[in-house]
Write a protein that holds these residues in place. Structure first.
Motif, PDB file in Angstrom:
ATOM      1  N   LYS A   3       0.835  -1.212   0.000  1.00 44.33           N
ATOM      2  CA  LYS A   3       0.000   0.000   0.000  1.00 44.33           C
ATOM      3  C   LYS A   3       0.865   1.256   0.000  1.00 44.33           C
ATOM      4  O   LYS A   3       0.539   2.236  -0.683  1.00 44.33           O
ATOM      5  N   ASP A   4       1.967   1.234   0.725  1.00 42.00           N
ATOM      6  CA  ASP A   4       2.870   2.390   0.740  1.00 42.00           C
ATOM      7  C   ASP A   4       3.541   2.577  -0.609  1.00 42.00           C
ATOM      8  O   ASP A   4       3.674   3.697  -1.101  1.00 42.00           O
ATOM      9  N   VAL A   5       3.984   1.465  -1.199  1.00 44.60           N
ATOM     10  CA  VAL A   5       4.638   1.540  -2.510  1.00 44.60           C
ATOM     11  C   VAL A   5       3.693   2.153  -3.533  1.00 44.60           C
ATOM     12  O   VAL A   5       4.065   3.052  -4.299  1.00 44.60           O
ATOM     13  N   LEU A   6       2.459   1.671  -3.567  1.00 45.07           N
ATOM     14  CA  LEU A   6       1.484   2.166  -4.532  1.00 45.07           C
ATOM     15  C   LEU A   6       1.243   3.667  -4.376  1.00 45.07           C
ATOM     16  O   LEU A   6       1.291   4.420  -5.347  1.00 45.07           O
ATOM     17  N   MET A   7       0.985   4.098  -3.150  1.00 46.67           N
ATOM     18  CA  MET A   7       0.571   5.483  -2.937  1.00 46.67           C
ATOM     19  C   MET A   7       1.742   6.452  -2.998  1.00 46.67           C
ATOM     20  O   MET A   7       1.629   7.547  -3.560  1.00 46.67           O
ATOM     21  N   ILE A   8       2.864   6.079  -2.448  1.00 44.28           N
ATOM     22  CA  ILE A   8       3.996   7.002  -2.367  1.00 44.28           C
ATOM     23  C   ILE A   8       4.693   7.167  -3.717  1.00 44.28           C
ATOM     24  O   ILE A   8       5.170   8.251  -4.050  1.00 44.28           O
ATOM     25  N   THR A   9       4.750   6.088  -4.511  1.00 46.29           N
ATOM     26  CA  THR A   9       5.430   6.174  -5.812  1.00 46.29           C
ATOM     27  C   THR A   9       4.458   6.452  -6.960  1.00 46.29           C
ATOM     28  O   THR A   9       4.849   6.421  -8.120  1.00 46.29           O
ATOM     29  N   ALA A  10       3.187   6.728  -6.646  1.00 48.95           N
ATOM     30  CA  ALA A  10       2.191   7.015  -7.682  1.00 48.95           C
ATOM     31  C   ALA A  10       2.498   8.346  -8.369  1.00 48.95           C
ATOM     32  O   ALA A  10       3.217   9.190  -7.822  1.00 48.95           O
ATOM     33  N   PRO A  11       1.965   8.589  -9.583  1.00 48.95           N
ATOM     34  CA  PRO A  11       2.213   9.850 -10.290  1.00 48.95           C
ATOM     35  C   PRO A  11       1.799  11.068  -9.466  1.00 48.95           C
ATOM     36  O   PRO A  11       0.689  11.123  -8.934  1.00 48.95           O
ATOM     37  N   LYS A  12       2.721  12.026  -9.344  1.00 49.59           N
ATOM     38  CA  LYS A  12       2.497  13.282  -8.628  1.00 49.59           C
ATOM     39  C   LYS A  12       2.003  13.058  -7.200  1.00 49.59           C
ATOM     40  O   LYS A  12       1.150  13.784  -6.690  1.00 49.59           O
ATOM     41  N   SER A  13       2.562  12.035  -6.562  1.00 54.18           N
ATOM     42  CA  SER A  13       2.222  11.716  -5.181  1.00 54.18           C
ATOM     43  C   SER A  13       3.505  11.598  -4.372  1.00 54.18           C
ATOM     44  O   SER A  13       4.604  11.783  -4.904  1.00 54.18           O
ATOM     45  N   GLY A  14       3.384  11.299  -3.105  1.00 54.76           N
ATOM     46  CA  GLY A  14       4.552  11.164  -2.243  1.00 54.76           C
ATOM     47  C   GLY A  14       4.132  10.845  -0.825  1.00 54.76           C
ATOM     48  O   GLY A  14       2.942  10.651  -0.522  1.00 54.76           O
ATOM     49  N   ALA A  15       5.106  10.822   0.088  1.00 58.10           N
ATOM     50  CA  ALA A  15       4.810  10.479   1.484  1.00 58.10           C
ATOM     51  C   ALA A  15       3.895  11.495   2.142  1.00 58.10           C
ATOM     52  O   ALA A  15       3.211  11.173   3.120  1.00 58.10           O
ATOM     53  N   GLU A  16       3.862  12.730   1.601  1.00 54.68           N
ATOM     54  CA  GLU A  16       3.025  13.767   2.213  1.00 54.68           C
ATOM     55  C   GLU A  16       1.529  13.457   2.109  1.00 54.68           C
ATOM     56  O   GLU A  16       0.711  14.069   2.831  1.00 54.68           O
ATOM     57  N   VAL A  17       1.137  12.528   1.234  1.00 52.88           N
ATOM     58  CA  VAL A  17      -0.290  12.209   1.116  1.00 52.88           C
ATOM     59  C   VAL A  17      -0.761  11.276   2.228  1.00 52.88           C
ATOM     60  O   VAL A  17      -1.972  11.181   2.483  1.00 52.88           O
ATOM     61  N   ILE A  18       0.166  10.587   2.901  1.00 51.60           N
ATOM     62  CA  ILE A  18      -0.210   9.600   3.910  1.00 51.60           C
ATOM     63  C   ILE A  18      -1.045  10.203   5.044  1.00 51.60           C
ATOM     64  O   ILE A  18      -2.094   9.655   5.405  1.00 51.60           O
ATOM     65  N   PRO A  19      -0.628  11.356   5.642  1.00 53.66           N
ATOM     66  CA  PRO A  19      -1.475  11.932   6.705  1.00 53.66           C
ATOM     67  C   PRO A  19      -2.870  12.294   6.218  1.00 53.66           C
ATOM     68  O   PRO A  19      -3.847  12.160   6.969  1.00 53.66           O
ATOM     69  N   PHE A  20      -2.987  12.752   4.957  1.00 55.07           N
ATOM     70  CA  PHE A  20      -4.299  13.107   4.422  1.00 55.07           C
ATOM     71  C   PHE A  20      -5.175  11.870   4.255  1.00 55.07           C
ATOM     72  O   PHE A  20      -6.381  11.894   4.551  1.00 55.07           O
ATOM     73  N   ILE A  21      -4.587  10.769   3.771  1.00 56.35           N
ATOM     74  CA  ILE A  21      -5.358   9.532   3.630  1.00 56.35           C
ATOM     75  C   ILE A  21      -5.816   9.026   4.998  1.00 56.35           C
ATOM     76  O   ILE A  21      -6.973   8.635   5.182  1.00 56.35           O
ATOM     77  N   LYS A  22      -4.908   9.044   5.961  1.00 58.75           N
ATOM     78  CA  LYS A  22      -5.245   8.542   7.293  1.00 58.75           C
ATOM     79  C   LYS A  22      -6.336   9.383   7.945  1.00 58.75           C
ATOM     80  O   LYS A  22      -7.192   8.854   8.665  1.00 58.75           O
ATOM     81  N   THR A  23      -6.312  10.704   7.708  1.00 57.47           N
ATOM     82  CA  THR A  23      -7.269  11.595   8.369  1.00 57.47           C
ATOM     83  C   THR A  23      -8.603  11.665   7.649  1.00 57.47           C
ATOM     84  O   THR A  23      -9.668  11.544   8.267  1.00 57.47           O
ATOM     85  N   TYR A  24      -8.562  11.849   6.316  1.00 53.40           N
ATOM     86  CA  TYR A  24      -9.789  12.137   5.569  1.00 53.40           C
ATOM     87  C   TYR A  24     -10.385  10.931   4.842  1.00 53.40           C
ATOM     88  O   TYR A  24     -11.499  11.021   4.311  1.00 53.40           O
ATOM     89  N   VAL A  25      -9.639   9.821   4.804  1.00 58.82           N
ATOM     90  CA  VAL A  25     -10.170   8.611   4.170  1.00 58.82           C
ATOM     91  C   VAL A  25     -10.254   7.467   5.189  1.00 58.82           C
ATOM     92  O   VAL A  25     -11.323   6.894   5.398  1.00 58.82           O
ATOM     93  N   ASN A  26      -9.129   7.155   5.834  1.00 54.26           N
ATOM     94  CA  ASN A  26      -9.118   6.040   6.774  1.00 54.26           C
ATOM     95  C   ASN A  26     -10.039   6.263   7.961  1.00 54.26           C
ATOM     96  O   ASN A  26     -10.772   5.356   8.372  1.00 54.26           O
ATOM     97  N   LEU A  27      -9.994   7.473   8.541  1.00 54.27           N
ATOM     98  CA  LEU A  27     -10.783   7.738   9.742  1.00 54.27           C
ATOM     99  C   LEU A  27     -12.286   7.626   9.489  1.00 54.27           C
ATOM    100  O   LEU A  27     -12.988   6.918  10.229  1.00 54.27           O
ATOM    101  N   PRO A  28     -12.828   8.294   8.448  1.00 57.95           N
ATOM    102  CA  PRO A  28     -14.269   8.100   8.173  1.00 57.95           C
ATOM    103  C   PRO A  28     -14.627   6.645   7.871  1.00 57.95           C
ATOM    104  O   PRO A  28     -15.690   6.165   8.285  1.00 57.95           O
ATOM    105  N   THR A  29     -13.728   5.950   7.149  1.00 56.61           N
ATOM    106  CA  THR A  29     -13.985   4.540   6.835  1.00 56.61           C
ATOM    107  C   THR A  29     -14.027   3.704   8.112  1.00 56.61           C
ATOM    108  O   THR A  29     -14.878   2.821   8.264  1.00 56.61           O
ATOM    109  N   ALA A  30     -13.107   3.994   9.044  1.00 52.87           N
ATOM    110  CA  ALA A  30     -13.068   3.255  10.312  1.00 52.87           C
ATOM    111  C   ALA A  30     -14.337   3.503  11.126  1.00 52.87           C
ATOM    112  O   ALA A  30     -14.877   2.580  11.755  1.00 52.87           O
ATOM    113  N   ILE A  31     -14.830   4.751  11.107  1.00 50.39           N
ATOM    114  CA  ILE A  31     -16.064   5.066  11.839  1.00 50.39           C
ATOM    115  C   ILE A  31     -17.245   4.321  11.235  1.00 50.39           C
ATOM    116  O   ILE A  31     -18.058   3.717  11.950  1.00 50.39           O
TER     117      ILE A  31
END
Length: 381
Positions: A3-31
């Motif tokens: 999952k890290d490889v896919l998201m971090i090495t994706a086009p125009k992406s990087g490690a900076e997207v991880i906090p956004f995914i965890k906050t705005y995607v993972n958290l609502p999904t977990a709820i």
């Protein structure tokens, strides 16, 4: 790792997207999952709940490797996102990267949920159901040993799959082939998991020599207190014990993510190719598994000699000490150059190695001590 490889090495992406995914995607999904899980457990027996939540994950992982990923060229809205990027401030680059690579973001979220649901919730819930508090102190540190032996081998499997690109003919998507092997391994292990769980339900939990059958039968007959979703949240908020447990878990998550995101940014700079990144992460997983095995053997002695409190303090202390070492290399670049030269490497690779050691030590202490401490604390509930 995938999952890290896919998201971090994706086009125009990087490690900076991880906090956004965890906050705005993972958290609502977990709820949403928490609400769904509560309603499902009210309607079905626990063993049926296991199948209901495990099988859809495996179906998605198979579909992703064989159907979704080969078609990301037209599934991902690169043109639309490029147009939006010209109209929005630069600060929207991370959210736009999530939209641009939406299928990778979905995979990331479900891969995170797989660990939370199958490992943390279903497995430990099953373990808490059949284990007493006294047995937990003895056996919980050992429950993870099998998992970490598997982590060592799975890490090397990831590395082997990632290096297959050298034997592939020109024009073949090497990462696509690797992904099929990786998801094939996940699905195979998932089917083995389901088969083992069914065997235990049919043969072990019905055997008087293994469990107290009368006690289990009485527990099944005992009526559960049914509460609505709102009542459940209100109950959790009013319980100081549960609030303290939540603070413990949230605190760990915040600390490890602060360091991990910074480290993964360095890692992408050192290994921009997905297969090279994945190969490094394979070795990282194997090292984490080996370190965790050692820590688990020490963990049994720590629990016996010092008790729950000291065992629970090891992980935050480890994160603090190793985190300081990693950020010192990042915040004081004047020191890094001569130090890297002395070790015969580059400043970037030195930061990657120190960050890897930090993550290995933090995660090994978490898996061997923090997780068993947390699950022991759940048993009285």
């Amino acid at each position: 790792d995938t999952k890290d490889v896919l998201m971090i090495t994706a086009p125009k992406s990087g490690a900076e997207v991880i906090p956004f995914i965890k906050t705005y995607v993972n958290l609502p999904t977990a709820i949403l999952f928490t609400i769904l899980y509560g309603k499902t457990t009210d309607r079905f027996e626990q063993k049926h709940v296991f199948y209901i939540f495990t099988i859809p994950f495996l179906l998605f992982f198979a579909a992703f490797a064989w159907t979704i990923y080969p078609n990301v060229g037209w599934l991902h809205p690169h043109g639309l996102v490029d147009s939006l990027a010209t109209m929005l401030p630069a600060g929207f680059s991370a959210p736009l990267a999530i939209v641009r690579n939406w299928s990778f973001a979905v995979f990331y979220t479900l891969a995170e949920m797989w660990g939370s649901v199958v490992v943390s919730l279903l497995f430990w819930g099953f373990a808490n159901e059949v284990t007493t508090v006294d047995e937990a102190k003895k056996y919980y540190p050992l429950f993870g040993m099998g998992a970490n032996v598997a982590l060592i081998f799975s890490g090397q499997y990831v590395k082997w799959v990632s290096k297959m690109r050298g034997s592939l003919p020109p024009g073949v998507d090497a990462w696509g082939v690797s992904l099929k092997y990786l998801m094939g391994g996940v699905c195979a292990s998932g089917l083995a998991l389901i088969g083992t769980f069914k065997y235990m339900q049919d043969n072990v939990l019905t055997d008087p020599n293994c469990v107290d059958v009368n006690k289990r039968a009485a527990a099944k007959k005992k009526k559960k207190v049914r509460m609505s979703t709102g009542e459940s949240f209100k109950f959790l908020l009013n319980s100081k014990y549960i609030r303290d447990l939540a603070t413990l878990v949230i605190g760990y998550g915040m600390c490890i993510n602060i360091v991990e995101v910074s480290w993964k940014a360095k890692l992408k700079a050192a290994f921009p190719d997905p297969n090279a990144y994945s190969s490094f992460m394979g070795n990282f997983s194997s090292a984490t598994g080996a370190a965790t095995l050692v820590m688990m053997l020490l963990g049994r002695k720590i629990f016996r000699k010092f008790g729950w409190g000291v065992a629970a303090l090891v992980t935050p202390a480890m994160i603090g000490v190793t985190g300081i070492a990693f950020f010192a290399l990042t915040l004081f670049p004047g020191i890094v150059g001569p130090l890297a030269t002395a070790f015969g490497t580059s400043p970037l690779m030195l930061a990657v190695i120190v960050g890897a050691i930090q993550n290995i030590m933090s995660k090994s202490s978490k898996y061997s001590l923090f997780d068993p401490c947390k699950e022991m604390a759940y048993i009285p509930l």
